[in-house]
Design a protein around this motif. Structure first.
Motif, PDB file in Angstrom:
ATOM      1  N   LYS A   9       0.865  -1.177   0.000  1.00 27.84           N
ATOM      2  CA  LYS A   9       0.000   0.000   0.000  1.00 27.84           C
ATOM      3  C   LYS A   9       0.903   1.230   0.000  1.00 27.84           C
ATOM      4  CE  LYS A   9      -3.951  -1.856   2.509  1.00 27.84           C
ATOM      5  NZ  LYS A   9      -4.881  -1.632   3.612  1.00 27.84           N
ATOM      6  N   ILE A  10       0.342   2.375  -0.346  1.00 29.99           N
ATOM      7  CA  ILE A  10       1.067   3.635  -0.313  1.00 29.99           C
ATOM      8  C   ILE A  10       0.561   4.453   0.871  1.00 29.99           C
ATOM      9  CG2 ILE A  10       1.618   5.764  -1.562  1.00 29.99           C
ATOM     10  CD1 ILE A  10       2.701   3.308  -2.966  1.00 29.99           C
ATOM     11  N   CYS A  11       1.471   4.909   1.686  1.00 31.07           N
ATOM     12  CA  CYS A  11       1.106   5.734   2.840  1.00 31.07           C
ATOM     13  C   CYS A  11       0.693   7.118   2.351  1.00 31.07           C
ATOM     14  CB  CYS A  11       2.297   5.841   3.787  1.00 31.07           C
ATOM     15  SG  CYS A  11       1.980   6.895   5.217  1.00 31.07           S
ATOM     16  N   PRO A  12      -0.476   7.619   2.757  1.00 31.83           N
ATOM     17  CA  PRO A  12      -0.936   8.929   2.284  1.00 31.83           C
ATOM     18  C   PRO A  12      -0.158  10.111   2.876  1.00 31.83           C
ATOM     19  CG  PRO A  12      -2.480   8.035   3.864  1.00 31.83           C
ATOM     20  CD  PRO A  12      -1.464   6.968   3.606  1.00 31.83           C
ATOM     21  N   ILE A  13       0.616   9.902   3.927  1.00 30.60           N
ATOM     22  CA  ILE A  13       1.384  10.971   4.558  1.00 30.60           C
ATOM     23  C   ILE A  13       2.768  11.107   3.927  1.00 30.60           C
ATOM     24  CG2 ILE A  13       2.352  11.840   6.725  1.00 30.60           C
ATOM     25  CD1 ILE A  13      -0.732  11.877   6.561  1.00 30.60           C
TER      26      ILE A  13
END
Length: 50
Positions: A9-13
């Protein structure tokens, strides 16, 4: 024996990819942030972008 690739997954921060960990086996669908540090920054990051 070759291992299967782990889900990512890609961290939104921090916008970095992070992979599945064994401790997330039951809650992977709920995991959003890559670390506790990013989870704590969610409010300040959101306020800075608005």
């Amino acid at each position: 024996m070759t291992q299967r690739p782990l889900p990512e997954k890609i961290c939104p921060i921090c916008l970095r990819p992070f992979t599945w960990r064994r401790k997330w086996v039951d809650c992977w669908h709920q995991v959003i942030y890559c670390s506790e540090r990013c989870r704590r920054q969610k409010k300040s990051r959101r306020a800075a972008t608005e």
